[in-house]
Design an enzyme around this catalytic site. Structure first.
Site, mmCIF file in Angstrom:
data_model
loop_
_atom_site.group_PDB
_atom_site.id
_atom_site.type_symbol
_atom_site.label_atom_id
_atom_site.label_comp_id
_atom_site.label_asym_id
_atom_site.label_seq_id
_atom_site.Cartn_x
_atom_site.Cartn_y
_atom_site.Cartn_z
ATOM 1 N N SER A 71 -23.307 17.209 12.154
ATOM 2 C CA SER A 71 -22.553 16.083 11.588
ATOM 3 C C SER A 71 -21.543 15.467 12.549
ATOM 4 O O SER A 71 -21.050 14.364 12.290
ATOM 5 C CB SER A 71 -21.836 16.520 10.308
ATOM 6 O OG SER A 71 -22.746 16.700 9.254
ATOM 7 N N LYS A 74 -22.374 12.003 13.617
ATOM 8 C CA LYS A 74 -22.192 10.875 12.700
ATOM 9 C C LYS A 74 -21.058 9.949 13.133
ATOM 10 O O LYS A 74 -21.097 8.743 12.860
ATOM 11 C CB LYS A 74 -21.924 11.393 11.284
ATOM 12 C CG LYS A 74 -23.069 12.199 10.686
ATOM 13 C CD LYS A 74 -22.652 12.822 9.356
ATOM 14 C CE LYS A 74 -23.737 13.689 8.753
ATOM 15 N NZ LYS A 74 -23.310 14.349 7.503
ATOM 16 N N TYR A 251 -15.135 17.615 5.849
ATOM 17 C CA TYR A 251 -15.723 17.801 4.526
ATOM 18 C C TYR A 251 -14.610 17.847 3.468
ATOM 19 O O TYR A 251 -13.653 17.087 3.541
ATOM 20 C CB TYR A 251 -16.605 19.060 4.489
ATOM 21 C CG TYR A 251 -17.687 19.083 5.528
ATOM 22 C CD1 TYR A 251 -18.592 18.030 5.653
ATOM 23 C CD2 TYR A 251 -17.823 20.160 6.403
ATOM 24 C CE1 TYR A 251 -19.606 18.057 6.605
ATOM 25 C CE2 TYR A 251 -18.831 20.195 7.355
ATOM 26 C CZ TYR A 251 -19.716 19.140 7.458
ATOM 27 O OH TYR A 251 -20.699 19.156 8.397
ATOM 28 N N VAL A 269 -22.302 21.772 10.879
ATOM 29 C CA VAL A 269 -22.677 23.068 10.327
ATOM 30 C C VAL A 269 -23.225 24.038 11.381
ATOM 31 O O VAL A 269 -23.505 25.191 11.064
ATOM 32 C CB VAL A 269 -23.683 22.927 9.157
ATOM 33 C CG1 VAL A 269 -23.038 22.228 7.982
ATOM 34 C CG2 VAL A 269 -24.953 22.224 9.604
#
Length: 315
Positions: A71, A74, A251, A269
């Site tokens: 992630s 991103k 998150y 992750v």
């Protein structure tokens, strides 16, 4: 010295001790297993690399190990989509708010109209962003992403980890469900499998802590590489990325991290964390054992401790 200066000499003196103390936190975490290839990572690994705007560095632990961005990627696909399409076009299809839900949740796509992803850092938003990268084919789009990431890393020969990519592609049924829901909502255009191939590929780009720190340094410099003077990202798009990193980057622990560390950050992750002190330095961390929120148990502990000891918080 102001509280925003990196003071790398002081960091270098204590970093090995602080890292080994933080490494103990890995015992409370679990390595990600829903992507089978990620489960092979060392549970106890922890590494960090710091790079300041003068080019001085400090590192400790398992900083040489390779891992996939997941992630973290991103942040930079968002920036590339903004460069390709402009701010208005991107935020017609992706929102600007935290969700309060898990990163792979579909809940608010159905409950909250108009059914667009809440932000670009959850899976639904990042899949949508992946579809907005310019290119005639998925291969061309993926090549542009990889080239952009290499430029931001100072020319590091980054590559896609094909084993992780295949593992994600073969087991990514929840992401397929999200993508088809986005098609139904009129958010996602084109072939779901082609868009997901782009998404899984940029998540599977392999890097080291040094690469993360180098990429973070560009954000610390508001889009200009402090080591070369080259402007790589418009300052406005770095502002947007920093805001999302503070509000959504860790998150459902983003608020807690903002209070305890006070730095823009994005986790993945695989256990990677990219963070930076604006105007001062870039930081790359890896620690594959994750806490309940999906962030590196030991990595979060180490960054929070560093920020508090060195008074790096923005707040």
């Amino acid at each position: 010295m102001t509280n925003k200066e990196a003071r790398l000499e002081e960091v270098r003196q204590f970093l090995p001790q602080w890292l080994e103390e933080s490494r103990k936190e890995a015992a409370s975490g679990e390595v990600a297993s829903y992507i089978p290839e990620l489960s092979k990572a060392s549970h106890t690994a922890l590494g960090i690399h710091l790079l300041d705007i003068q080019g001085d560095s400090a590192s400790a632990g398992d900083c040489g190990m390779s891992f996939t961005l997941q992630s973290i990627s991103k942040v930079f696909t968002l920036i590339l989509a903004l460069i390709d399409n402009g701010e208005d076009a991107v935020f017609e299809r992706v929102g600007m708010e935290p969700t309060g839900d898990n990163f792979n949740s579909m809940l608010k796509l159905e409950l909250v109209r108009p059914g667009i992803p809440f932000n670009p850092l959850i899976n639904a938003g990042a899949i949508t962003i992946s579809s907005m990268i310019k290119g005639a084919t998925p291969e061309e789009k993926s090549a542009r992403i990889l080239d952009f990431f290499r430029r931001l890393s100072g020319g590091s020969p980054l590559k896609v980890n094909e084993a992780v990519y295949r593992s994600e592609f073969e087991t990514g049924n929840l992401n397929r469900s999200i993508a088809y829901f986005l098609v139904e909502n009129g958010v996602l255009n084109g072939s779901v499998e082609e868009v997901l191939s782009i998404y899984f590929r940029h998540c599977s780009i392999e890097a080291t802590c040094r690469d993360l720190a180098r990429m973070a340094l560009i954000l610390a410099g508001d889009g200009t590489d402090p080591l070369s003077g080259e402007n790589l990202i418009p300052r406005r798009y770095v502002q947007i990325a920093k805001t999302f990193m503070i509000t959504c980057g860790m998150y459902n622990a983003s608020g807690e991290f903002a209070i305890k560390a006070g730095l823009p950050a994005k986790s993945g992750v695989s256990g990677g964390i990219l963070t930076f002190v604006p105007g001062a330095l870039g930081i790359g961390v890896v620690g594959p054992a994750l806490n309940a929120k999906g962030n590196s148990s030991a990595g979060v502990h180490l960054i929070e401790r560093l920020s508090q000891r060195m008074d790096w918080s923005l707040f």
